[in-house]
Design an enzyme around this catalytic site. Structure first.
Site, PDB file in Angstrom:
ATOM      1  N   LYS A 293       0.850  -1.204   0.000  1.00 47.11           N
ATOM      2  CA  LYS A 293       0.000   0.000   0.000  1.00 47.11           C
ATOM      3  C   LYS A 293       0.878   1.243   0.000  1.00 47.11           C
ATOM      4  O   LYS A 293       1.912   1.286   0.675  1.00 47.11           O
ATOM      5  CB  LYS A 293      -0.915  -0.016   1.225  1.00 47.11           C
ATOM      6  CG  LYS A 293      -2.016   1.041   1.200  1.00 47.11           C
ATOM      7  CD  LYS A 293      -2.949   0.892   2.405  1.00 47.11           C
ATOM      8  CE  LYS A 293      -4.079   1.931   2.381  1.00 47.11           C
ATOM      9  NZ  LYS A 293      -4.982   1.790   3.545  1.00 47.11           N
TER      10      LYS A 293
ATOM     11  N   SER B  61      -9.869   1.786   2.455  1.00 44.90           N
ATOM     12  CA  SER B  61      -8.972   2.534   1.601  1.00 44.90           C
ATOM     13  C   SER B  61      -7.911   1.671   0.911  1.00 44.90           C
ATOM     14  O   SER B  61      -7.308   2.105  -0.056  1.00 44.90           O
ATOM     15  CB  SER B  61      -8.263   3.601   2.432  1.00 44.90           C
ATOM     16  OG  SER B  61      -7.386   2.999   3.377  1.00 44.90           O
TER      17      SER B  61
ATOM     18  N   SER C 265     -10.090  -0.448   6.732  1.00 45.81           N
ATOM     19  CA  SER C 265      -9.471  -0.249   5.423  1.00 45.81           C
ATOM     20  C   SER C 265      -8.778  -1.473   4.827  1.00 45.81           C
ATOM     21  O   SER C 265      -8.405  -1.455   3.657  1.00 45.81           O
ATOM     22  CB  SER C 265      -8.472   0.914   5.475  1.00 45.81           C
ATOM     23  OG  SER C 265      -9.146   2.138   5.355  1.00 45.81           O
TER      24      SER C 265
END
Lengths: 482, 476
Positions: free
Chosen positions: A79, A152, A176
């Site tokens: 990420k 996210s 997330s």
């Protein structure tokens, strides 16, 4: 089996046995990225050249008989809020669109012998539930390209679902990791707060953030988590303890485990199909010998507002450092230092980030602190206590991850409040600092994955994996519509 | 008009701790390095980095607290003070808000009315910010070396009533910090900085007036001047029917005046909240006891010892203990010296004048100083020679006996030689002799001076005076 269809466990074994080289595996993923990425948009940066070099290094080390860690040579996507030394780390924000960290996040040191494929798309600064808040591009759900992958960590989830990475790391502040895992039909783990170092994770809300893996299945999740947990003296909130091998209990039966079903997770707002699938999973667990305990956790209804106050307050302070002075984006026009700040932050942040900064700044302001931030901390204490009491009589909680399956792209973009409500089932876990694993438990009529989560007691990951693995096997045997 | 008012002063003193490394990372705290050579991702506040508290900082702060009679918190936490400024890379300073490490202490100062306690509200730990260097002709450069250097902020109660008390308080605080080894307190390098909060009120009133704050006063002289100026300014304003505005004022060193910097409308909103990256500071009882044991004798302890053991006057003992350097030196030299009182006089009269402010060493060996005192006490040299030798010893590392021998500075104690000298002096200045005999007893001074000069300053002054008086009286 093609590398892009293989699990982490299978890849690691094949690499160890020299049935396949890291270069072949890496090449296969890079080729798949070249084919599919235009449709999915899971990555912000693909580090093709560095990946092939790293794969070569690992292959050579292995050929020389060097003792390598378990996941050596396995590719991974990270990420884009996790700092990678020498590789662009943007948080999907214009603000950090030129930021190349001069240091490595601790998790990246743990994974130093894996192969970095690239950096995954996300909602800007991890704020959002659809990955539509990325400054770069929208990520599409591989199960239905018209849908969002969740967020996210949307890029991280989509990549695993689409075979663009065998595993990825995400971060989970209020769901997330788990929610995009649910939307994309993969397994996502949010570990106990303090078990994975946050050093190098660009903070959204420091007291809630935790890095975790996204994988094709439960066993892979345990394997990856094994590599990244551990005390880190660079993170004061990291917990010093012996971390068990999370695969240890996998395969054991779960007879006698007590699984809680709190009413509050199954009330108004939950899509019937999701409810049905999660309750069906409960039945499966019962069939495996577990005991389902229906109970109530009344404080959970206060979790969502408390979460938005705490996370926004911390974010307003954490994101204050992005001022255009030393690194990152700087506005071109300014006449004074105040101007520089104002213009840089006005131009550099997206709407959702600004909304949360304003919310948090307000909540911390003198005169409002007691009513909001302090109150939220009190709620937090109550929620922690309620979970503790619950774990005195139960081993895990079974709950839906999100009220619905994946939204259509654009569906919630104009309604932030509705978007926030989608976090209602995931945030209590972050507030209480507990581990929770999200895994698929069926599909809806449109064929979109439905996710469920198992919440464990603090540092109870091994037991969570044991239950999740047994359930995963049962669901696959039963042909639960997958 | 002025005498109808009193000033009410509270001080906030920032002291840089003497730790090797910074408060949240392992960068060096050494002063004077080239700009931006002592920073790392952590103290630069790069995204993703995290602070880890340096245990030494807690230790030093606790020592400072114990030495000022504070209660040490068993549970304390660190908070973020949020504001934007280019010298603050994270846009917040990690400090302590509602649970400081030390509280409710005091220290004692000397006033003309006797000893006075000044209350210490709190001592908390925090990180320093960087330094901005404004270039001539525009532009500002940032030096982040100082970012994350550990500080303690010591907040006093509004117990101070004069510039002299304020200076005494800072002097005492400085001495305590140096004695405990917590800080080197170099005001010139900014390792001790003082903010003065001052308000005035009519004598006899109990309510406080509106206060102004003067920041970063870095010398005793400026503290004194700023207070005197600001007191007069506020009294004048009140007498003219004006209201005092709560604000920060800048003290201008050139003019000795204070100028308004910014108005504090209700105080700035720093949005303090507990830093979620840090865990609470918990102090164990056993460790606190260990810390208490580690506190060395403090200025007041030593002062008492000097009075009782060495027979010094209180004022002299005060002066010697005001600085750790002089106190240590005094004690070291006193060990080899037959008259500590002579030593104290010599140090206060001569040596202290030679020591520059914030010096770290004294070039004269303590053993040499002791020997000098002994020579003086044993009448081998006189006081004037001793003063001369102090200056010489400051220049050259040579024992005083060697210097005296080389320059033939031994005291003349021979009565017959001195009688002859006296005789010559009287012969050369008969007017003074006549004056003396006419009852102007002061005239003897000129004669003694002349005789002393003739011996090259080496005469035993007591003996010389005695012989002179005898000679003048005899001749009558």
């Amino acid at each position: 089996m093609k590398p892009i269809d293989m699990t982490v466990a299978a890849l690691a074994e094949a690499l160890q046995n020299k049935e396949v080289s890291s270069q072949e595996v890496t090449r296969a993923y890079l080729d798949n990225i070249a084919r599919e990425e235009a449709n999915i948009g899971a990555y912000i940066t693909v580090t093709e050249e560095a990946a092939m070099q790293q794969a070569k290094r690992i292959d050579e080390a292995r050929a020389n008989g060097k003792d390598l860690p378990k996941l050596a040579g396995v590719p991974a996507g990270i990420k884009d809020n996790i700092c990678t030394k020498g590789t662009l780390t943007t948080c999907a924000s214009k603000m950090l669109s030129n930021f190349v960290p001069p240091y490595q996040a601790t998790v990246m040191e743990h994974l130093q012998d894996t192969v970095l494929l690239g950096k995954m798309n996300m909602d800007e600064f991890a704020m959002g539930s659809t990955t539509e808040n990325s400054w770069y591009h929208v990520t599409h759900n591989p199960r239905n390209l018209a849908c969002v992958p969740g967020g996210s960590s949307g890029g991280s989830a989509a990549a695993v679902a689409a075979g663009l990475a065998p595993f990825t790391l995400g971060s989970d502040t209020g769901g997330s990791i788990r929610q995009p895992a649910a939307f994309c039909g993969v397994v996502g783990m949010k570990p106990t707060y303090g078990s994975v170092s946050r050093y190098g994770l660009i903070a959204f809300a420091s007291s809630l953030d935790q890095i975790g893996p996204l994988t094709k299945n439960v066993y892979d999740s345990a394997l990856v988590l094994n590599e990244i947990v551990g005390y880190d003296r660079r993170d004061s909130t990291s917990v010093k303890r012996q971390y068990a091998d999370f695969t240890k209990h996998i395969g054991r039966e779960i007879k006698g485990k007590r699984i809680a079903l709190p009413h509050e997770y199954f009330g108004e707002g939950l899509a019937p199909e999701v409810k049905e699938a999660v309750l069906a999973a409960a039945k499966k667990l019962e069939a495996l010998g577990a005991q389902i305990v229906e109970l109530s956790m009344p404080s959970l209804k206060a979790a969502l507002p408390a979460y938005y106050v705490i996370s926004s307050s911390e974010a307003s302070s954490n994101l204050a450092r992005f001022d255009g002075v030393k690194y990152g984006f700087r506005a071109q026009q300014y006449d004074s230092v105040e101007d520089l700040y104002r213009n840089t932050r006005s131009e550099g942040f997206g709407a959702e980030v600004k909304r949360r900064i304003m919310l948090g700044t307000f909540a911390l302001s003198s005169g409002y602190y007691d009513a909001y931030y302090k109150k939220a901390l009190q709620v937090r204490t109550i929620i922690v206590q309620e979970f503790q009491q619950m774990f005195e009589q139960c081993d895990a909680v079974l709950a839906p991850v999100a009220p619905t399956t994946a939204y259509r792209i654009g569906e919630k973009r104009e309604n932030p409040l509705e978007m926030y409500l989608g976090d209602v089932y995931t945030v209590p876990v972050n507030i209480a600092g507990l581990p929770a694993l999200s895994m698929p438990c069926g599909t809806d009529a449109a064929g979109l994955p439905i996710g469920m989560q198992l919440v464990g007691n603090a540092f109870g990951e091994a037991e969570l994996y044991q239950i999740a693995y047994a359930l995963e096997a049962a669901l696959q045997e039963g042909g639960s519509g997958k | 008009m002025m005498q109808d008012y009193e000033m009410v002063i509270g001080l906030e003193v920032h002291v840089e701790l003497k730790t090797e490394t910074k408060i949240f990372c392992s960068c060096s705290t050494a002063f004077g390095a080239a700009p931006n050579t002592q920073c790392c991702p952590v103290c630069m506040g790069l995204p993703g980095t995290l602070p880890v508290l340096n245990k030494k900082v807690v230790e030093y702060a606790v020592r400072a607290g114990l030495a000022t009679h504070c209660t040490i918190a068993r549970y304390s936490k660190q908070d973020r003070k949020n504001y934007f400024y280019p010298d603050l890379p994270k846009a917040y300073q990690i400090s302590q808000y509602d649970l400081p490490l030390c509280e409710h202490g005091y220290l004692e100062i000397q006033t003309p009315e006797g000893g006075k306690r000044i209350g210490i509200t709190r001592i908390h730990i925090e990180e320093d910010a960087g330094k901005l260097v404004h270039k001539e002709g525009g532009g500002t450069l940032c030096d982040y070396n100082r970012c994350g250097v550990p500080l303690i902020e010591i907040v006093s109660e509004p117990d101070i009533r004069s510039a002299e008390e304020a200076k005494q308080y800072v002097r005492k605080l400085r001495a305590i910090m140096m004695y405990t080894g917590v800080s080197d307190c170099k005001m010139q390098e900014g390792s001790l900085r003082c903010d003065v909060n001052l308000s005035v009120r009519k004598k006899g009133e109990t309510a406080f007036g509106t206060r102004t704050e003067m920041k970063n006063l870095n010398s005793f002289q400026f503290i004194g001047k700023a207070i005197e100026y600001e007191f007069a300014r506020q009294v004048k304003a009140l007498e003219a029917g004006e209201k005092i505005v709560q604000e920060t004022r800048r003290f201008d060193q050139q003019s000795g005046k204070t100028f308004s910097m910014r108005k504090k409308e209700n105080a700035d909103d720093y949005r303090y909240f507990p830093d979620p990256d840090l865990i609470p500071v918990v102090t164990e009882q056993a460790w606190l006891e260990e810390m208490q044991q580690s506190i060395p004798p403090l200025p007041d302890d030593r002062k008492k010892k000097y009075i009782e053991q060495y027979g010094l006057a209180a004022a002299d003992a005060d002066l010697l203990t005001a600085d750790l350097l002089t106190a240590d030196y005094f004690e070291q030299a006193a060990q080899g010296c037959s008259s500590p009182k002579t030593l104290a006089n010599l140090m206060l009269g001569e040596l202290l004048k030679l020591i520059p402010a914030e010096a770290e060493t004294i070039p004269i060996r303590a053993a040499h100083m002791a020997e000098l005192c002994n020579l003086l006490a044993e009448d081998k040299i006189n006081n004037g020679t001793a003063k001369k030798l102090v200056k010489q010893m400051w220049q050259a590392d040579t024992p005083p006996s060697v210097l005296a021998e080389e320059q033939k500075l031994w005291q003349i104690n021979d009565r017959s030689i001195l009688r002859e000298t006296v005789r010559r002096a009287i012969a050369q200045d008969e007017k003074s002799a006549a004056d003396f005999r006419a009852g102007k007893t002061n005239a003897i001074k000129a004669l003694i001076g002349r005789a002393m000069q003739e011996t090259g300053g080496q005469a035993n002054p007591k003996l010389l005076a005695e012989l002179m008086e005898d000679a003048l009286n005899e001749a009558e």
